[in-house]
Write an enzyme that holds these catalytic residues in place. Structure first.
Site, mmCIF file in Angstrom:
data_model
loop_
_atom_site.group_PDB
_atom_site.id
_atom_site.type_symbol
_atom_site.label_atom_id
_atom_site.label_comp_id
_atom_site.label_asym_id
_atom_site.label_seq_id
_atom_site.Cartn_x
_atom_site.Cartn_y
_atom_site.Cartn_z
ATOM 1 N N SER A 285 -9.877 -0.835 7.003
ATOM 2 C CA SER A 285 -9.290 -0.598 5.684
ATOM 3 C C SER A 285 -8.574 -1.790 5.059
ATOM 4 O O SER A 285 -8.260 -1.764 3.876
ATOM 5 C CB SER A 285 -8.324 0.583 5.743
ATOM 6 N N SER B 65 -9.828 1.557 2.801
ATOM 7 C CA SER B 65 -8.943 2.338 1.954
ATOM 8 C C SER B 65 -7.890 1.501 1.230
ATOM 9 O O SER B 65 -7.311 1.976 0.253
ATOM 10 C CB SER B 65 -8.238 3.400 2.795
ATOM 11 N N LYS C 140 0.847 -1.210 0.000
ATOM 12 C CA LYS C 140 0.000 0.000 0.000
ATOM 13 C C LYS C 140 0.874 1.248 0.000
ATOM 14 O O LYS C 140 1.923 1.278 0.639
ATOM 15 C CB LYS C 140 -0.904 -0.030 1.237
#
Lengths: 482, 475
Positions: free
Chosen positions: A179, A155, A80
């Site tokens: 997330s 996210s 990420k």
């Protein structure tokens, strides 16, 4: 698509060891796949092809010399874009950090490197982790590989989509209020938010430090346990990291669940849950019951306040953490200013997206003198209450079972008009962050529109091995991962 | 307008940079100076994703400061964030202790001409220093982050001082204490000991305090005193004229000794303090506090009491000796080598301290040489003026005073017969002195003493000689 891309990380490890293919071949296969499909999916912000191939070659060399760093040496991963990678762009999907190259790597990334795992690139996300659909990226929307008209969740949407689209065998995301777990469930993957402090946060660009953890997103439970075992551990760089020894979290996978007490907190089975998601959770309950667990309804009374407390605490912390992005030393600096105050204002006005600004304002307000007691302090009170409720529940139950999200992945644009509607989707995930307990999200069949549906397992602090053990039972009954 | 009708109330906040090897939350060097931006890393630069790791030495030093000022040490204290934007603050928040300081409720005794007074210490907390802005000539401002993250303690006094003399005495005492426990070099010119003064004025006898102003840029004790005196006059004049004092932060200007408005308190930031989520609370066990307190260096009051009771030194001299740690340390090093401690104290206080201030003399005269000199003087083997001259010589060269005395025959002359003979001769050669003396001009005796003394090369025992001369003149 090459057949080998369908395999999980553990199978790659076996094949690399057996010499069926090299790390370079494997890495090139993923890079080709990214080239071919990511234009549509949008999981990657940065692909570090040259570095990945160089690392793969080095891994092949090590293996040739009998000096492999571990069983996963040579297996690729994607990370990420809010997890720092030395020398590689780390943008947090924000215009603010569009050019930011960190001079150091996150501890979790260093641990990957020490295990010989190589990074393919950096994954799309909601800007600074704020959002639940990866529609808040400053660069692009990530699409759900199961239906590209739908969101991948967020996210860590890029993380889940990359795994589901066979662009990476596994990935590292971060979970502040679901997330990792929610996008995993939207994309049919497995996601873990570990006990607070299990994984060092050093190098994770902070959104809400008291809540978040770096977490693995994988094709199946075993890969997830293995990846967590690699990244978890005490770190002198993170004062909140737990001083517990390294663990093999996969050790209990394969054990049965006979006699385990499973609770289903009725407050987490709200009216807005879709039929498909409801059926998935009931099916998981049935699987566990059939396997000899006792499944009963229970109560987590403070759950209904957890979401509000989460938004106050996370926004308050975010307002402080994101204050450093002032354009002075790095990141977006405005050309549009007269004096330092105006420079701050225009740099931040230009650099941050709408949702980030909304949270900063919310958090600033909640911490302001005159409002602190009413908002922040009250939220901390709720936090203690939620912790206590969980502690009481875990005297009677080993595991709690709930949905991850009220629905399967929704259509792109469907929820962007009403932010609070989007926020309510986090209801089932945030209690675990508020309480600092581990929570695993894993697929359990299909919900509406043929989209994957997920379930969540929560356990008391440090019970990750138990969660994996129970998760594996559900996964096996469902026909097992991959 | 006069000081009699108005009184001032003063409270002082002192920032002390702790003398740890590394910074408070990272392993960068915390020493002063260095090429700009060479002593920083992702942590003290506040780069995204970096986290603070607390330096245990800073905690120990803060506890020592608390013990030295009679504070209660908190078994549990925690860090908070103070949020504000400023280019020298890379995280846009300062990590400090707001709600739970590590030490609180102590006091420091000061001595002024008005006597002894106890000044309350409200709290001591730990925090990090900010970077330094360097304003260039061309309107450009540069930032040096070397200082960023250097550990500080802030010592907050109660508003217990009512004169600039008391404020100065408090600052001196506090600085001496910090030097005694060795947690800081307390160099005001390098900013390792900095003070902000809060001062308000009210009519004598009023119970409510006046509105206070905060004075900054006080780079020496003298400036602090001047600023307080100026600010007292300024505020008094405003009240006299029927005006109202505004809560302000004011800057002292060294060049004209006045204070100038920096900002109004109303326009100050809302710092939005909240608990620092990246750090765990500081938990101190009783054992740990006990260990630190057992290892505390002896403090000035303890030393003073010892000088008075064991060495027979006057309270006044003892106070002078301990007012500066380096002086006290030097005195003790010498005192271990001579039984004549009062003589030693005199040599240091009335002679040596005139040569040079502070710790300069320790490097010039070795304790063994000074102790030997004190012994020679104490045993009356040499007289006071010889002792004084020898001190000067020792300053120049590292020679044993005993060796000099022997080589140059500097021993005091106590021979009554010889001194009497010299006296009779001197009186005979100076009949006018005798007649003056007889006429009641007792000063005339001094000229006889002087003449004999110079005959002996300055070596006569002065009090013996004086007795002999007076006895002969009185005959």
């Amino acid at each position: 698509m090459k057949e080998l891309l369908k395999r999980d990380a553990a199978s790659h490890a076996v094949s690399l060891r057996a010499g069926e293919y090299s790390s370079e071949e494997l890495t090139r296969a993923y890079l080709e796949r990214i080239e071919e499909s990511d234009g549509e999916i949008g999981a990657f912000i940065t692909v570090t092809a040259d570095k990945a191939i160089a690392s793969a070659k080095a891994s092949d060399m090590r293996r040739l010399e009998g000096k492999a760093l571990g069983i996963f040496d040579g297996v690729p991963i994607a990370v990420k874009d809010n997890i720092c990678t030395r020398g590689t762009l780390t943008t947090c999907a924000s215009k603010m950090l569009a050019d930011y190259i960190p001079p150091y790597s996150a501890t979790a990334v260093e641990r990957l490197e020490r295990a010989g795992i190589l990074v393919l690139g950096k994954l799309n996300m909601d800007e600074f982790g704020m959002g639940a659909s990866t529609e808040n990226s400053a660069f692009k929307i990530t699409r759900n590989p199961y239906d590209t008209s739908r969101v991948a969740g967020g996210s860590s949407g890029g993380c889940a989509a990359a795994v589901a689209a066979f662009e990476a065998p596994w990935s590292l995301g971060s979970d502040t209020g679901g997330s990792v777990r929610q996008p995993a469930s939207f994309c049919g993957a497995v996601g873990m938010k570990s006990t607070y402090g299990r994984v060092s946060r050093s190098g994770l660009v902070a959104f809400a430090p008291s809540l978040e953890q770096i977490g693995p997103i994988t094709k199946n439970v075993r890969d997830n346990a293995n990846l967590l075992s690699i990244i978890a551990g005490a770190d002198v760089k993170d004062a909140t990291s737990l001083n517990v020894g390294d663990e093999d979290f996969s050790r209990d996978i394969g054990r049965d669940v006979r006699g385990l007490r499973v609770g289903m907190p009725r407050e987490l089975f709200t009216e807005n849950i879709s039929d498909g998601v409801g059926r998935a959770v009931m099916r998981a309950a049935k699987i566990l019951e059939d396997a000899g667990a006792e499944v009963t309804e229970c109560s987590l009374p403070s759950a209904e306040y957890a979401l509000a407390a989460y938004y106050v605490i996370s926004s308050a912390e975010a307002s402080s953490n994101l204050a450093r992005f002032d354009g002075v030393r790095y990141g977006h600096g405005s050309n549009n200013f007269d004096g330092i105050d105006e420079f701050y204002k225009s740099s931040r006005a230009e650099g941050f997206g709408t949702e980030v600004k909304r949270r900063i304002m919310l958090g600033t307000f909640a911490l302001s003198s005159g409002y602190y007691d009413e908002y922040y302090k009250k939220a901390l009170g709720v936090r203690s209450l939620v912790k206590r409720d969980f502690e009481k529940l875990f005297e009677k139950y080993d595991i709690l079972l709930s949905p991850v999200s009220p629905s399967v992945a929704y259509r792109i644009g469907e929820k962007t008009k009403n932010p609070t509607d989007m926020y309510t989707g986090d209801l089932f995930c945030v209690p675990a962050n508020i309480a600092g307990i581990p929570a695993l999200s894993l697929p359990c069949g299909t919900g509406e529109y043929g989209m994957p549906a997920g379930v969540q397992l929560m356990g008391k602090r440090l019970s990750e091995s138990l969660l994996y053990r129970v998760g594996a039972v559900i996964e096996d009954a469902e026909g097992g991962g991959v | 307008m006069s000081g009699r009708e108005y009184e001032m109330t003063v409270g002082i906040e002192v920032h002390v940079e702790l003398d740890t090897k590394t910074k408070i939350f990272c392993s960068c060097s915390s020493s002063f100076g260095g090429e700009p931006n060479t002593r920083c890393c992702p942590v003290c630069m506040g780069l995204p994703g970096s986290l603070p790791a607390l330096n245990a030495q800073a905690v120990e030093y803060a506890v020592m400061a608390g013990l030295a000022t009679g504070c209660k040490i908190s078994r549990r204290s925690a860090f908070d964030r103070k949020n504000y934007f400023y280019p020298d603050l890379p995280k846009a928040y300062q990590i400090t202790q707001y709600n739970t300081p590590i030490c609180k409720d102590g006091s420091v005794d000061i001595e002024t001409e008005q006597g002894r007074k106890s000044i309350g210490i409200t709290r001591i907390h730990i925090e990090e220093d900010a970077g330094k802005l360097i304003h260039g000539g061309d309107g450009m401002t540069l930032i040096d982050f070397n200082r960023c993250g250097v550990p500080l303690i802030e010592i907050v006094s109660a508003p217990d001082m009512s004169s600039s003399e008391e404020a100065k005495a408090y600052l001196k005492k506090l600085r001496a204490l910090m030097l005694y426990i060795g947690i800081s070099d307390c160099k005001m010119n390098e900013g390792s000991f900095r003070c902000d003064v809060n001062i308000s004025v009210r009519r004598a006898g009023d119970s409510a305090l006046g509105v206070k102003t905060e004075l900054k840029n006080l780079n020496s004790f003298t400036f602090a005193k001047k600023a307080i005196d100026y600010e007292f006059e300024r505020q008094t004049a405003i009240i006299e004229a029927g005006g109202r004092i505004e809560a302000q932060t004011r800057r002292f200007e060294e060049s004209d000794g006045k204070t100038y408005l920096m900002r109004s308190k109303e326009s100050e930031n809302d710092y939005r303090y909240f608990p620092e989520p990246d750090l765990l609370p500081i938990e101190l066990s009783e054992n740990m506090i006990k260990r630190i307190s057992e290892n505390m260096p002896r403090l000035p009051d303890e030393r003073k009491a010892e000088y008075i009771s064991s060495y027979g030194i006057s309270t006044y001299d003892a106070e002078l000796l301990v007012s500066d740690k380096s002086v006290s340390d030097y005195f003790e090093a010498c005192a271990a080598l001579t039984p004549y401690r009062k003589t030693l104290a005199n040599l240091i206080l009335s002679e040596l301290m005139r040569f040079v201030e502070g710790d300069g003399f320790a490097s010039h005269i070795s304790p063994s040489n000074l102790a030997e000199l004190a012994t020679l003087a104490g045993e009356e083997a040499i007289n006071a003026s010889v002792a004084k001259k020898l001190l000067r010589r020792l300053w120049e060269s590292d020679e044993s005073p005993l060796a000099i005395v022997e080589r140059e025959n500097l021993r005091q002359i106590n021979d009554v017969v010889w001194l009497t003979n010299l006296t009779l001769k001197a009186i005979a050669e100076n009949p006018k002195a005798l007649s003056d003396y007889k006429a009641g001009k007792t000063v005339a005796a001094k000229s006889i003493i002087g003449k004999v003394m110079s005959k002996t090369g300055g070596l006569a025992n002065p009090s013996l000689l004086s007795d002999i001369v007076l006895a002969e003149l009185d005959k």
